[in-house]
Design a protein around this motif. Structure first.
Motif, mmCIF file in Angstrom:
data_model
loop_
_atom_site.group_PDB
_atom_site.id
_atom_site.type_symbol
_atom_site.label_atom_id
_atom_site.label_comp_id
_atom_site.label_asym_id
_atom_site.label_seq_id
_atom_site.Cartn_x
_atom_site.Cartn_y
_atom_site.Cartn_z
ATOM 1 N N ARG A 18 0.844 -1.194 0.000
ATOM 2 C CA ARG A 18 0.000 0.000 0.000
ATOM 3 C C ARG A 18 0.879 1.243 0.000
ATOM 4 N N ILE A 19 0.551 2.191 -0.876
ATOM 5 C CA ILE A 19 1.327 3.421 -0.967
ATOM 6 C C ILE A 19 1.013 4.316 0.227
ATOM 7 N N ASN A 20 2.042 4.752 0.939
ATOM 8 C CA ASN A 20 1.862 5.612 2.102
ATOM 9 C C ASN A 20 2.401 7.006 1.787
ATOM 10 N N TRP A 21 1.508 7.880 1.342
ATOM 11 C CA TRP A 21 1.920 9.229 0.973
ATOM 12 C C TRP A 21 2.297 10.072 2.183
ATOM 13 N N LYS A 22 2.016 9.577 3.388
ATOM 14 C CA LYS A 22 2.368 10.321 4.601
ATOM 15 C C LYS A 22 3.797 10.051 5.057
ATOM 16 N N GLN A 23 4.498 9.197 4.333
ATOM 17 C CA GLN A 23 5.900 8.933 4.660
ATOM 18 C C GLN A 23 6.674 10.241 4.649
ATOM 19 N N GLU A 24 7.524 10.457 5.638
ATOM 20 C CA GLU A 24 8.202 11.734 5.842
ATOM 21 C C GLU A 24 8.960 12.183 4.590
ATOM 22 N N GLY A 25 8.678 13.405 4.169
ATOM 23 C CA GLY A 25 9.381 13.998 3.044
ATOM 24 C C GLY A 25 8.804 13.675 1.685
ATOM 25 N N VAL A 26 8.012 12.627 1.575
ATOM 26 C CA VAL A 26 7.501 12.191 0.278
ATOM 27 C C VAL A 26 6.567 13.240 -0.328
ATOM 28 N N GLY A 27 5.623 13.742 0.474
ATOM 29 C CA GLY A 27 4.674 14.728 -0.031
ATOM 30 C C GLY A 27 5.345 15.982 -0.544
ATOM 31 N N LYS A 28 6.328 16.471 0.201
ATOM 32 C CA LYS A 28 7.047 17.688 -0.185
ATOM 33 C C LYS A 28 7.820 17.465 -1.489
ATOM 34 N N THR A 29 8.521 16.346 -1.580
ATOM 35 C CA THR A 29 9.270 16.035 -2.797
ATOM 36 C C THR A 29 8.341 15.892 -3.993
ATOM 37 N N PHE A 30 7.212 15.239 -3.789
ATOM 38 C CA PHE A 30 6.247 15.038 -4.862
ATOM 39 C C PHE A 30 5.734 16.366 -5.399
ATOM 40 N N LEU A 31 5.317 17.253 -4.504
ATOM 41 C CA LEU A 31 4.785 18.546 -4.935
ATOM 42 C C LEU A 31 5.852 19.390 -5.630
ATOM 43 N N GLU A 63 15.348 9.648 -3.655
ATOM 44 C CA GLU A 63 15.409 10.380 -2.394
ATOM 45 C C GLU A 63 14.739 9.659 -1.226
ATOM 46 N N HIS A 64 13.720 8.828 -1.531
ATOM 47 C CA HIS A 64 12.959 8.219 -0.429
ATOM 48 C C HIS A 64 12.787 6.704 -0.577
ATOM 49 N N ASP A 65 13.358 6.128 -1.628
ATOM 50 C CA ASP A 65 13.130 4.717 -1.930
ATOM 51 C C ASP A 65 11.623 4.435 -1.982
ATOM 52 N N PHE A 66 10.916 5.370 -2.568
ATOM 53 C CA PHE A 66 9.454 5.334 -2.637
ATOM 54 C C PHE A 66 9.059 4.911 -4.048
ATOM 55 N N ILE A 67 8.526 3.709 -4.189
ATOM 56 C CA ILE A 67 8.182 3.158 -5.501
ATOM 57 C C ILE A 67 6.706 3.393 -5.793
#
Length: 270
Positions: A18-31, A63-67
């Motif tokens: 499950r994708i966790n958009w609340k992971q620290e820093g992910v939202g800021k990097t995405f925007l 930056e976040h190992d966020f796939i």
């Protein structure tokens, strides 16, 4: 709801998390990445171009190992866009509501409660207008529960309609049990309004007590069938239309935005 992210379908198949958009820093990097890509490459319609989605995904991976895949990013993008639209509408409300120095809203407790009530609404079928206080399904889109037994919901509109139908299913079955247990509800006797109100509250209290304490009840068994709602509501809605009622463009626009926001969030959580 890749260099190595977008191009590797095998990796995506193996990582069913499950994708966790609340992971620290992910939202800021995405925007920040989305804003940067729009400035460099512009948009395609109301969304980013394919090359931009790929770059954003690479940034999140590095930056976040966020796939994340393009569909998940677009759903998040649409969700944040709808949230921003709601924030902007409140910000631009007359009466010095917004304080730019503190980035806060100057609303009393009563005003906040009034704003929160705007998110309360009746679930209605497509015969009604989708306007403030009345949430209807998307038209010309699969809706009935039976429609999703052969194929799951694919688009955000179908996802919303499926959730809408499931909620109405629960509501209709609850009313079915109540009317079967207390036939007086089918045609209330001519008591005074306060007595009628108290009777309905009492019936619901009994209903909730039986449900809460898991008491075996034949009526709950009989009405615990998803086909009941679909058949009954199909008959009820045929030939009905109240589209000519004057609801006002602002109310319709507000509810359309809210419905799109909910649909996007449902896809993001899928």
């Amino acid at each position: 709801m890749h260099l190595c992210v977008l191009d590797s379908t095998k990796e995506m198949a193996e990582k069913k998390i499950r994708i966790n958009w609340k992971q620290e820093g992910v939202g800021k990097t995405f925007l920040e990445s989305c804003i940067h890509e729009i400035a460099l490459h512009g948009r395609e319609g109301s969304s980013l171009k394919a090359i931009s989605w790929k770059r954003v995904a690479e940034k999140l991976k590095i930056e976040h190992d966020f796939i994340v895949d393009q569909k998940q990013m677009k759903n998040r993008y649409d969700y944040l866009k709808s949230k921003f639209a709601a924030w902007s509408k409140l910000k631009n409300k007359t009466g010095n509501v917004y304080n730019p120095q503190t980035n806060t809203f100057n609303l009393t407790e009563e005003e906040w409660q009034l704003e929160s009530k705007l998110y309360k609404y009746y679930l209605c079928d497509a015969a009604y207008t989708n306007t403030r206080g009345f949430m209807t399904p998307y038209r010309n889109t699969r809706y009935w529960l039976a429609d999703f037994r052969r194929q799951r919901a694919l688009t955000k509109e179908e996802k919303f309609n499926h959730a809408h139908a499931q909620l109405r299913n629960v509501i209709e079955r609850a009313y079915g049990v109540l009317k079967a247990r207390f036939p007086i509800l089918k045609q209330m006797a001519p008591f005074s309004f306060p007595i009628q109100r108290d009777m309905v509250i009492a019936y619901f209290a009994i209903h909730n007590f039986i449900r809460k304490w898991n008491i075996h009840d034949q009526l709950f068994v009989e009405y615990n069938d998803n086909t009941f709602f679909g058949e009954m509501q199909q008959e009820e809605s045929d030939g009905q239309s109240v589209h000519d009622m004057e609801w006002g463009s602002q109310g319709i626009e507000y509810m359309t935005t809210l419905r799109d926001e909910i649909a996007t969030q449902l896809m993001s959580n899928a």
